[in-house]
Design a protein around this motif. Structure first.
Motif, PDB file in Angstrom:
ATOM      1  N   UNK A 120     -84.540 -94.792  66.054  1.00 49.28           N
ATOM      2  CA  UNK A 120     -83.530 -95.371  65.158  1.00 49.28           C
ATOM      3  C   UNK A 120     -84.087 -95.637  63.764  1.00 49.28           C
ATOM      4  N   UNK A 121     -85.383 -95.440  63.577  1.00 46.05           N
ATOM      5  CA  UNK A 121     -86.003 -95.709  62.275  1.00 46.05           C
ATOM      6  C   UNK A 121     -86.813 -94.501  61.818  1.00 46.05           C
ATOM      7  N   UNK A 122     -86.124 -93.373  61.710  1.00 53.58           N
ATOM      8  CA  UNK A 122     -86.776 -92.134  61.301  1.00 53.58           C
ATOM      9  C   UNK A 122     -86.794 -92.002  59.779  1.00 53.58           C
ATOM     10  N   UNK A 123     -87.879 -91.424  59.301  1.00 53.86           N
ATOM     11  CA  UNK A 123     -88.001 -91.125  57.873  1.00 53.86           C
ATOM     12  C   UNK A 123     -88.642 -89.755  57.709  1.00 53.86           C
ATOM     13  N   UNK A 124     -88.556 -89.241  56.499  1.00 51.84           N
ATOM     14  CA  UNK A 124     -89.211 -87.977  56.171  1.00 51.84           C
ATOM     15  C   UNK A 124     -90.429 -88.285  55.306  1.00 51.84           C
ATOM     16  N   UNK A 125     -91.550 -87.647  55.633  1.00 49.93           N
ATOM     17  CA  UNK A 125     -92.787 -87.844  54.876  1.00 49.93           C
ATOM     18  C   UNK A 125     -93.221 -86.508  54.286  1.00 49.93           C
ATOM     19  N   UNK A 126     -93.638 -86.551  53.041  1.00 50.82           N
ATOM     20  CA  UNK A 126     -94.130 -85.334  52.373  1.00 50.82           C
ATOM     21  C   UNK A 126     -95.262 -85.704  51.432  1.00 50.82           C
ATOM     22  N   UNK A 127     -96.086 -84.715  51.117  1.00 49.72           N
ATOM     23  CA  UNK A 127     -97.179 -84.904  50.162  1.00 49.72           C
ATOM     24  C   UNK A 127     -96.857 -84.167  48.876  1.00 49.72           C
ATOM     25  N   UNK A 128     -97.309 -84.755  47.776  1.00 44.62           N
ATOM     26  CA  UNK A 128     -97.136 -84.091  46.486  1.00 44.62           C
ATOM     27  C   UNK A 128     -98.397 -84.276  45.650  1.00 44.62           C
ATOM     28  N   UNK A 129     -98.541 -83.439  44.663  1.00 42.62           N
ATOM     29  CA  UNK A 129     -99.739 -83.482  43.826  1.00 42.62           C
ATOM     30  C   UNK A 129     -99.597 -84.554  42.752  1.00 42.62           C
ATOM     31  N   UNK A 179     -92.353 -91.443  51.279  1.00 44.73           N
ATOM     32  CA  UNK A 179     -91.496 -91.612  52.449  1.00 44.73           C
ATOM     33  C   UNK A 179     -90.054 -91.699  51.976  1.00 44.73           C
ATOM     34  N   UNK A 180     -89.164 -91.062  52.733  1.00 42.46           N
ATOM     35  CA  UNK A 180     -87.748 -91.017  52.362  1.00 42.46           C
ATOM     36  C   UNK A 180     -86.876 -91.361  53.556  1.00 42.46           C
ATOM     37  N   UNK A 181     -85.945 -92.255  53.346  1.00 44.70           N
ATOM     38  CA  UNK A 181     -84.927 -92.480  54.367  1.00 44.70           C
ATOM     39  C   UNK A 181     -83.821 -91.452  54.161  1.00 44.70           C
TER      40      UNK A 181
END
Length: 265
Positions: A190-199, A244-246
């Motif tokens: 119920x508490x999912x997020x998207x994680x990504x890396x950037x420069x 992190x993005x909801x």
């Protein structure tokens, strides 16, 4: 040649109406993943879940053998019996000496016993009264210890603190559970997020609260999200940052580990 290189860079980043678009790849993660362990050491009596199982809050995950606690309970029961016996003996002696003291007071009034004998009985009565109080306190302490031991049974059954999916199971029935060592890893769906890396160079296009476009190709989901946190990488040599993005799952079945595409204008 220089113009071709410039055109290539613009194509990689992308421009829309003069705005720069940053394209990233990321993964779905849970913002509430728990590594569950037992408070006491013991053999796993029952393992009620497997990897991939979806569990409800309060559902039994695994249970530890109670032999060690049962032994402690027998010992504390013996201590309670001994403390109660000592209390009863001291009460009986105190009652007897009060009877003798009352009789000696009457005899002393008639000058039939000495003051020394009376004072000895008064001192003995005081000492026994103190012994009764001490014995009662020992009984109370033994009963409190019994309650503490009985409370340990509650920690033999490890239950899910929230609903989620079992992503790892480290123990099987018959194996030793050790405090501090994770036995089950539970991920909250119920508490999912998207994680990504950037420069580091892409940071200029990022700010907390910025809306993003998210795609999960495996399930054909296209949705919107919002940047909720910016985290520096623990390795300064990589010059990478994590965001992190909801996002809105639109009532779709989304799971941790799914590949995502992120577009940030």
């Amino acid at each position: 040649m220089a113009m071709k290189k410039l055109a290539l860079v613009v194509t990689c980043i992308g421009t829309f109406a003069g705005a720069v678009e940053v394209n990233l790849s990321g993964s779905v993660v849970s913002d509430n993943q728990k590594m569950l362990t037992s408070r006491y050491m013991g053999y796993v009596k029952k393992m009620a879940v497997s990897e991939g199982d979806i569990v409800k809050k309060g559902q039994l995950l695994y249970e530890i053998d109670s032999k060690e606690i049962e032994s402690a309970e027998r010992q504390v029961d013996l201590s309670i019996s001994q403390a109660r016996l000592a209390l009863q003996m001291n009460k009986n002696q105190y009652t007897n000496i009060l009877t003798n003291l009352s009789r000696h007071k009457r005899l002393y009034a008639k000058k039939m016993v000495s003051k020394y004998e009376l004072e000895n009985l008064q001192l003995a009565a005081k000492n026994l009264k103190d012994m009764v109080k001490i014995s009662q306190e020992q009984v109370n302490q033994a009963l409190a210890k019994k309650e503490e031991v009985l409370n340990q049974y509650n920690y033999l059954k490890i239950k899910a603190p929230n609903a989620g999916v079992i992503v790892a199971k480290k123990l099987n029935e018959g194996e030793m559970a050790i405090p501090g060592m994770p036995a089950v890893i539970l991920t909250d769906l119920s508490r999912l997020k998207v994680v990504a890396e950037l420069s580091e160079t892409q940071l200029r296009y990022i700010n907390i609260g910025k809306e993003v476009r998210i795609e999960i190709p495996s399930i054909g989901l296209e949705t919107t999200g919002k940047i909720t946190s910016l985290i520096p990488n623990s390795n300064p040599m990589t010059h990478k940052f994590k965001i992190k993005m909801q996002f809105d799952a639109k009532n779709r079945s989304v799971y941790p580990g799914m590949y995502t595409k992120i577009s940030i204008k």
